[in-house]
Design an enzyme around this catalytic site. Structure first.
Site, short mmCIF file in Angstrom:
data_model
loop_
_atom_site.label_atom_id
_atom_site.label_comp_id
_atom_site.label_asym_id
_atom_site.label_seq_id
_atom_site.Cartn_x
_atom_site.Cartn_y
_atom_site.Cartn_z
N ARG A 172 -14.12 -3.03 17.53
CA ARG A 172 -13.44 -3.71 18.63
C ARG A 172 -12.99 -2.70 19.68
O ARG A 172 -13.20 -2.90 20.89
CB ARG A 172 -12.23 -4.48 18.08
CG ARG A 172 -11.30 -5.04 19.16
CD ARG A 172 -10.02 -5.57 18.55
NE ARG A 172 -9.24 -4.55 17.90
CZ ARG A 172 -8.38 -3.73 18.52
NH1 ARG A 172 -8.20 -3.83 19.83
NH2 ARG A 172 -7.70 -2.82 17.85
N ARG A 173 -12.37 -1.64 19.24
CA ARG A 173 -11.91 -0.61 20.17
C ARG A 173 -13.10 0.14 20.78
O ARG A 173 -13.12 0.40 21.98
CB ARG A 173 -10.99 0.38 19.44
CG ARG A 173 -9.62 -0.19 19.14
CD ARG A 173 -8.82 0.77 18.28
NE ARG A 173 -7.47 0.30 18.04
CZ ARG A 173 -6.75 0.58 16.95
NH1 ARG A 173 -7.28 1.34 15.99
NH2 ARG A 173 -5.53 0.11 16.81
N SER B 106 -12.19 1.11 14.73
CA SER B 106 -12.75 -0.24 14.75
C SER B 106 -13.82 -0.38 15.82
O SER B 106 -13.77 0.28 16.86
CB SER B 106 -11.65 -1.27 14.99
OG SER B 106 -11.23 -1.26 16.34
N ARG C 288 0.86 -1.17 0.00
CA ARG C 288 0.00 0.00 0.00
C ARG C 288 0.90 1.23 0.00
O ARG C 288 2.06 1.16 0.40
CB ARG C 288 -0.91 -0.01 1.23
CG ARG C 288 -1.95 -1.10 1.21
CD ARG C 288 -2.61 -1.31 2.56
NE ARG C 288 -3.35 -0.15 3.04
CZ ARG C 288 -3.92 -0.07 4.24
NH1 ARG C 288 -3.81 -1.07 5.10
NH2 ARG C 288 -4.59 1.01 4.60
N GLN D 193 -1.03 9.49 9.39
CA GLN D 193 -0.75 10.92 9.36
C GLN D 193 -2.04 11.74 9.22
O GLN D 193 -2.19 12.79 9.85
CB GLN D 193 0.20 11.27 8.21
CG GLN D 193 1.66 10.91 8.46
CD GLN D 193 1.90 9.41 8.36
OE1 GLN D 193 1.15 8.69 7.72
NE2 GLN D 193 2.96 8.94 9.00
N THR D 194 -2.97 11.25 8.42
CA THR D 194 -4.25 11.95 8.23
C THR D 194 -5.02 12.00 9.54
O THR D 194 -5.59 13.04 9.92
CB THR D 194 -5.09 11.24 7.16
OG1 THR D 194 -4.39 11.27 5.91
CG2 THR D 194 -6.44 11.91 6.99
N ARG D 195 -5.05 10.88 10.26
CA ARG D 195 -5.78 10.85 11.53
C ARG D 195 -5.13 11.76 12.57
O ARG D 195 -5.82 12.46 13.32
CB ARG D 195 -5.87 9.41 12.04
CG ARG D 195 -6.93 8.60 11.32
CD ARG D 195 -7.03 7.19 11.86
NE ARG D 195 -6.10 6.29 11.20
CZ ARG D 195 -5.88 5.04 11.57
NH1 ARG D 195 -6.49 4.54 12.63
NH2 ARG D 195 -5.04 4.27 10.90
N CYS E 66 -11.89 -7.59 10.14
CA CYS E 66 -11.22 -6.48 10.83
C CYS E 66 -12.23 -5.48 11.36
O CYS E 66 -11.93 -4.71 12.25
CB CYS E 66 -10.22 -5.80 9.92
SG CYS E 66 -10.83 -4.47 8.91
N SER F 177 0.66 4.12 1.68
CA SER F 177 0.79 4.96 2.86
C SER F 177 2.23 4.92 3.38
O SER F 177 2.98 3.96 3.14
CB SER F 177 -0.17 4.51 3.98
OG SER F 177 0.29 3.32 4.58
N ARG G 170 -11.28 7.56 9.79
CA ARG G 170 -10.62 6.78 8.76
C ARG G 170 -9.44 7.57 8.19
O ARG G 170 -9.27 8.74 8.45
CB ARG G 170 -11.60 6.45 7.62
CG ARG G 170 -12.76 5.53 8.00
CD ARG G 170 -12.32 4.10 8.21
NE ARG G 170 -11.48 3.62 7.12
CZ ARG G 170 -11.93 3.25 5.92
NH1 ARG G 170 -13.22 3.30 5.65
NH2 ARG G 170 -11.10 2.82 4.99
N GLY G 171 -8.64 6.90 7.38
CA GLY G 171 -7.48 7.53 6.77
C GLY G 171 -6.20 6.95 7.32
O GLY G 171 -6.20 6.21 8.30
N ASN G 172 -5.07 7.28 6.65
CA ASN G 172 -3.80 6.77 7.14
C ASN G 172 -3.42 7.45 8.45
O ASN G 172 -4.09 8.39 8.90
CB ASN G 172 -2.70 6.89 6.07
CG ASN G 172 -2.41 8.34 5.71
OD1 ASN G 172 -2.35 9.22 6.56
ND2 ASN G 172 -2.22 8.60 4.42
N LYS H 265 -2.95 -7.70 11.06
CA LYS H 265 -4.29 -7.40 11.56
C LYS H 265 -5.23 -6.91 10.46
O LYS H 265 -6.45 -6.94 10.63
CB LYS H 265 -4.24 -6.37 12.70
CG LYS H 265 -3.88 -4.96 12.27
CD LYS H 265 -3.81 -4.04 13.48
CE LYS H 265 -3.49 -2.60 13.10
NZ LYS H 265 -4.57 -1.95 12.32
N ASP H 266 -4.68 -6.47 9.33
CA ASP H 266 -5.51 -5.97 8.23
C ASP H 266 -5.83 -7.03 7.19
O ASP H 266 -6.49 -6.75 6.19
CB ASP H 266 -4.80 -4.80 7.53
CG ASP H 266 -4.70 -3.56 8.40
OD1 ASP H 266 -5.57 -3.41 9.29
OD2 ASP H 266 -3.77 -2.77 8.21
#
Length: 308
Positions: free
Chosen positions: A133-134, A131, A15, A155-157, A242, A17, A151-153, A87-88
């Site tokens: 889960r969290r 997620s 990917r 750095q975006t978050r 996931c 990112s 959502r997002g990579n 995990k992905d």
């Protein structure tokens, strides 16, 4: 595996990112160190999961959206390897694209990150996480806080956090540490507080069934392979992806594996935590046994509390 002609060039699919590329570079550097005669390149691509950022994963197809472009590149021969965060990865892996090795596990815990310059949570702003889960487990830790999807990579978050959109973010320690951002971590959650996603902190190397991978010899970490295999067997038995609030975390202790699991049923909001211990040589069986026991536990309970 069927042997094919030896190649001097290895192309790794990743990917695009920053974190994904860095993780692919870790595998590339290992190969080049062990086999300097090989020319190793990284081919990056944007996956469907990276493109769809306005909906949560459970609404758009789950973790398979992060791998299908990489799988296609492997099948078409444009790449020889793919590197993923374990995990992905979907629990179902095509037989022609086997998992070859798991890396040594980085810190598996989830962590809390505040906006830069902030030292406490602002109850007027939501916690951000990616997620269910969290989200499920955060409701017990911070019952007064709103939890909102982000959502997002990475750095975006973090940028959204620092721009004031969130009071804090819940992230995986592994990604932050690999990117040299461990200083952003304000609190580590123990595995008892937030059980990690299956495979969290482990890199998975995936290849093609018709190729040989002698240059990966020595890369596979035995403890990560055992724990990761058990965790994935647990989630697979319960049909968790996931985006599903199913979690598992295993630790190899001598000749034994200690495995913890979380199982949630959306139909009535009940969830359960349980654990199992047994021979590490039976890792996948232990994962399935724990999953079956927890599913039976749910099926046998008709009334009562929401958790165990």
């Amino acid at each position: 595996m069927v042997k094919t002609e030896v190649q001097n060039k290895v192309i790794i699919g990743s990917r695009e990112s920053r974190l994904a590329v860095l993780q692919s570079e870790m595998v590339r550097d290992y190969i080049k160190t062990q086999h300097p005669e090989l020319d190793v390149e990284i081919l990056t691509m944007k996956t469907t999961g990276d493109k769809i950022l306005d909906r949560t994963l459970d609404k758009v197809g789950g973790k398979g959206l992060f791998v299908k472009e990489l799988d296609k590149a492997l099948l078409e021969g444009r790449t020889m390897l793919s590197v993923h965060s374990l995990k992905d990865m979907p629990m179902e892996v095509p037989g022609e694209l086997p998992l070859l090795a798991f890396s040594k596990r980085e810190d598996p815990r989830d962590v809390l990150v505040f906006p830069e310059g902030v030292g406490e949570l602002d109850p007027t702003k939501p916690l951000g996480c990616s997620s269910l889960r969290r989200t499920l487990q955060l409701k017990e830790l911070y019952p007064e806080m709103e939890v909102k999807s982000i959502r997002g990579n990475l750095q975006t978050r973090l940028q959204k956090l620092d721009n004031g959109e969130y009071s804090g973010l819940i992230l995986a320690a592994a990604g932050l540490k690999r990117l040299g951002l461990g200083n952003r971590i304000c609190r580590y959650f123990s595995e008892d507080e937030i059980l990690p996603a299956a495979g969290q902190g482990i890199l998975a190397v995936q290849g093609r069934q018709d190729l040989t991978y002698d240059y990966l010899e020595g890369y596979r970490d035995e403890k990560a392979w055992i724990a990761g295999s058990a965790e994935r067997a647990f989630v697979k038995y319960l049909n968790g992806g996931c985006s599903s609030p199913v979690a598992a975390f295993g630790v190899v202790e001598g000749d034994e594996l200690f495995l913890r699991g979380l199982y949630y049923r959306e139909c009535d909001g009940r969830y359960f935590k349980d654990s199992i211990r047994g021979p590490k040589s039976e890792a996948e069986k232990l994962g399935r046994d724990l999953a079956k026991r927890m599913q039976d536990m749910y099926d046998n309970i008709k009334t009562g509390g929401t958790s165990l």
